[in-house]
Structures are given as C-alpha cells and as structure tokens.
Design a protein around this motif. Structure first.
Motif, PDB file in Angstrom:
ATOM      1  N   LEU A  84       0.827  -1.208   0.000  1.00  0.00           N
ATOM      2  CA  LEU A  84       0.000   0.000   0.000  1.00  0.00           C
ATOM      3  C   LEU A  84       0.862   1.259   0.000  1.00  0.00           C
ATOM      4  O   LEU A  84       0.536   2.240  -0.658  1.00  0.00           O
ATOM      5  CB  LEU A  84      -0.940   0.009   1.205  1.00  0.00           C
ATOM      6  CG  LEU A  84      -2.137  -0.920   1.123  1.00  0.00           C
ATOM      7  CD1 LEU A  84      -2.913  -0.902   2.436  1.00  0.00           C
ATOM      8  CD2 LEU A  84      -3.043  -0.537  -0.015  1.00  0.00           C
ATOM      9  N   GLY A  85       1.960   1.225   0.723  1.00  0.00           N
ATOM     10  CA  GLY A  85       2.877   2.359   0.712  1.00  0.00           C
ATOM     11  C   GLY A  85       3.499   2.569  -0.653  1.00  0.00           C
ATOM     12  O   GLY A  85       3.673   3.703  -1.107  1.00  0.00           O
ATOM     13  N   THR A  86       3.830   1.475  -1.331  1.00  0.00           N
ATOM     14  CA  THR A  86       4.396   1.575  -2.670  1.00  0.00           C
ATOM     15  C   THR A  86       3.365   2.141  -3.646  1.00  0.00           C
ATOM     16  O   THR A  86       3.701   2.979  -4.492  1.00  0.00           O
ATOM     17  CB  THR A  86       4.875   0.188  -3.147  1.00  0.00           C
ATOM     18  OG1 THR A  86       5.799  -0.335  -2.191  1.00  0.00           O
ATOM     19  CG2 THR A  86       5.539   0.272  -4.498  1.00  0.00           C
ATOM     20  N   ILE A  87       2.123   1.708  -3.523  1.00  0.00           N
ATOM     21  CA  ILE A  87       1.067   2.250  -4.373  1.00  0.00           C
ATOM     22  C   ILE A  87       0.896   3.744  -4.113  1.00  0.00           C
ATOM     23  O   ILE A  87       0.748   4.540  -5.048  1.00  0.00           O
ATOM     24  CB  ILE A  87      -0.261   1.486  -4.134  1.00  0.00           C
ATOM     25  CG1 ILE A  87      -0.130   0.058  -4.646  1.00  0.00           C
ATOM     26  CG2 ILE A  87      -1.431   2.199  -4.797  1.00  0.00           C
ATOM     27  CD1 ILE A  87      -1.276  -0.844  -4.242  1.00  0.00           C
ATOM     28  N   GLY A  88       0.926   4.137  -2.841  1.00  0.00           N
ATOM     29  CA  GLY A  88       0.827   5.556  -2.498  1.00  0.00           C
ATOM     30  C   GLY A  88       1.979   6.370  -3.063  1.00  0.00           C
ATOM     31  O   GLY A  88       1.783   7.496  -3.525  1.00  0.00           O
ATOM     32  N   LEU A  89       3.182   5.791  -3.044  1.00  0.00           N
ATOM     33  CA  LEU A  89       4.334   6.482  -3.640  1.00  0.00           C
ATOM     34  C   LEU A  89       4.121   6.705  -5.129  1.00  0.00           C
ATOM     35  O   LEU A  89       4.366   7.810  -5.647  1.00  0.00           O
ATOM     36  CB  LEU A  89       5.611   5.648  -3.441  1.00  0.00           C
ATOM     37  CG  LEU A  89       6.257   5.694  -2.073  1.00  0.00           C
ATOM     38  CD1 LEU A  89       7.363   4.657  -1.978  1.00  0.00           C
ATOM     39  CD2 LEU A  89       6.823   7.068  -1.825  1.00  0.00           C
ATOM     40  N   ILE A  90       3.676   5.669  -5.829  1.00  0.00           N
ATOM     41  CA  ILE A  90       3.475   5.777  -7.271  1.00  0.00           C
ATOM     42  C   ILE A  90       2.389   6.810  -7.592  1.00  0.00           C
ATOM     43  O   ILE A  90       2.571   7.668  -8.465  1.00  0.00           O
ATOM     44  CB  ILE A  90       3.134   4.391  -7.867  1.00  0.00           C
ATOM     45  CG1 ILE A  90       4.340   3.471  -7.751  1.00  0.00           C
ATOM     46  CG2 ILE A  90       2.669   4.515  -9.311  1.00  0.00           C
ATOM     47  CD1 ILE A  90       4.057   2.010  -8.064  1.00  0.00           C
ATOM     48  N   VAL A  91       1.269   6.745  -6.877  1.00  0.00           N
ATOM     49  CA  VAL A  91       0.175   7.690  -7.106  1.00  0.00           C
ATOM     50  C   VAL A  91       0.651   9.120  -6.850  1.00  0.00           C
ATOM     51  O   VAL A  91       0.390  10.028  -7.647  1.00  0.00           O
ATOM     52  CB  VAL A  91      -1.042   7.338  -6.221  1.00  0.00           C
ATOM     53  CG1 VAL A  91      -2.073   8.456  -6.217  1.00  0.00           C
ATOM     54  CG2 VAL A  91      -1.670   6.044  -6.671  1.00  0.00           C
ATOM     55  N   SER A  92       1.376   9.326  -5.756  1.00  0.00           N
ATOM     56  CA  SER A  92       1.855  10.665  -5.417  1.00  0.00           C
ATOM     57  C   SER A  92       2.830  11.190  -6.460  1.00  0.00           C
ATOM     58  O   SER A  92       2.735  12.357  -6.878  1.00  0.00           O
ATOM     59  CB  SER A  92       2.533  10.645  -4.046  1.00  0.00           C
ATOM     60  OG  SER A  92       1.614  10.296  -3.048  1.00  0.00           O
ATOM     61  N   ILE A  93       3.758  10.359  -6.903  1.00  0.00           N
ATOM     62  CA  ILE A  93       4.737  10.806  -7.895  1.00  0.00           C
ATOM     63  C   ILE A  93       4.056  11.139  -9.215  1.00  0.00           C
ATOM     64  O   ILE A  93       4.362  12.151  -9.852  1.00  0.00           O
ATOM     65  CB  ILE A  93       5.835   9.736  -8.075  1.00  0.00           C
ATOM     66  CG1 ILE A  93       6.696   9.682  -6.819  1.00  0.00           C
ATOM     67  CG2 ILE A  93       6.687  10.018  -9.304  1.00  0.00           C
ATOM     68  CD1 ILE A  93       7.658   8.518  -6.764  1.00  0.00           C
ATOM     69  N   VAL A  94       3.092  10.305  -9.625  1.00  0.00           N
ATOM     70  CA  VAL A  94       2.367  10.574 -10.876  1.00  0.00           C
ATOM     71  C   VAL A  94       1.625  11.906 -10.779  1.00  0.00           C
ATOM     72  O   VAL A  94       1.678  12.731 -11.706  1.00  0.00           O
ATOM     73  CB  VAL A  94       1.390   9.418 -11.194  1.00  0.00           C
ATOM     74  CG1 VAL A  94       0.390   9.814 -12.270  1.00  0.00           C
ATOM     75  CG2 VAL A  94       2.153   8.180 -11.616  1.00  0.00           C
ATOM     76  N   PHE A  95       0.969  12.164  -9.659  1.00  0.00           N
ATOM     77  CA  PHE A  95       0.223  13.411  -9.535  1.00  0.00           C
ATOM     78  C   PHE A  95       1.139  14.616  -9.358  1.00  0.00           C
ATOM     79  O   PHE A  95       0.789  15.714  -9.795  1.00  0.00           O
ATOM     80  CB  PHE A  95      -0.817  13.319  -8.415  1.00  0.00           C
ATOM     81  CG  PHE A  95      -2.112  12.729  -8.888  1.00  0.00           C
ATOM     82  CD1 PHE A  95      -3.094  13.525  -9.428  1.00  0.00           C
ATOM     83  CD2 PHE A  95      -2.328  11.364  -8.831  1.00  0.00           C
ATOM     84  CE1 PHE A  95      -4.288  12.981  -9.891  1.00  0.00           C
ATOM     85  CE2 PHE A  95      -3.505  10.810  -9.286  1.00  0.00           C
ATOM     86  CZ  PHE A  95      -4.492  11.622  -9.824  1.00  0.00           C
TER      87      PHE A  95
END
Length: 96
Positions: free
Chosen positions: A58-69
């Motif tokens: 979940l933390g990795t998914i949050g990192l990816i979402v944050s970087i994309v945005f």
C-alpha cells in the motif's frame, strides 16, 4: 437437573496488524488531492510496514500515485504559465 448446552465454535484468532496500513491508505488518498503530503505519508507508512515485517504494498502504491500526480501538477503548472505568457504576448500591450 441442569441442561448442558453444546459448546459453540469460537472465532479464529485475528492475524497480525500492519502498523503502516492506515498511513499508507491516507498517503494514497492525499496523493491525489495534495501529492506532496501523500508522498510523505506513503513513505512513512511503507517504512512502518517494512520494519514490522510486512510487504508495504500500500505504501508503494501511495508512492506511485503521489509521484504521478506531482508530475501532472508540474506539467499543468507549465502549461498554465505558457498559456498566460502567450495571452500576455498577444493582448498585453492592447490598452484600448
């Protein structure tokens, strides 16, 4: 005379709880709304999960979402700047 009732089956024991799960979920949500905050929360949640022996997905998914945005916000800011610069170049000297 007392009546003996059959024993009811118990509930299974709860599994281990991921301490970074809540922080990681908050990071995913904030990653869409306020990407820098989402990035920080995701990093903290992922580190807590890793220290507790969990995978930290979940933390990795949050990192990816944050970087994309964050990248999308930067592209949007550049596009807005270019639009207003072109608008000022076209109509900036028009005073009539």
């Amino acid at each position: 005379m007392t009546t003996q009732y059959p024993q009811q089956p118990g509930y299974p024991a709860a599994g281990p709880v991921d301490p970074g799960r809540g922080m990681s979920i908050a990071g995913i949500i904030c990653g869409v709304l306020v990407p820098v905050v989402g990035l920080i929360l995701s990093i903290i949640g992922r580190n807590k999960s890793k220290q507790a022996g969990f995978d930290g997905k979940l933390g990795t998914i949050g990192l990816i979402v944050s970087i994309v945005f964050i990248v999308l916000w930067i592209i949007g800011a550049i596009a807005m700047w270019a639009f207003f610069a072109a608008l000022m170049a076209e109509y900036g000297t028009y005073m009539g």
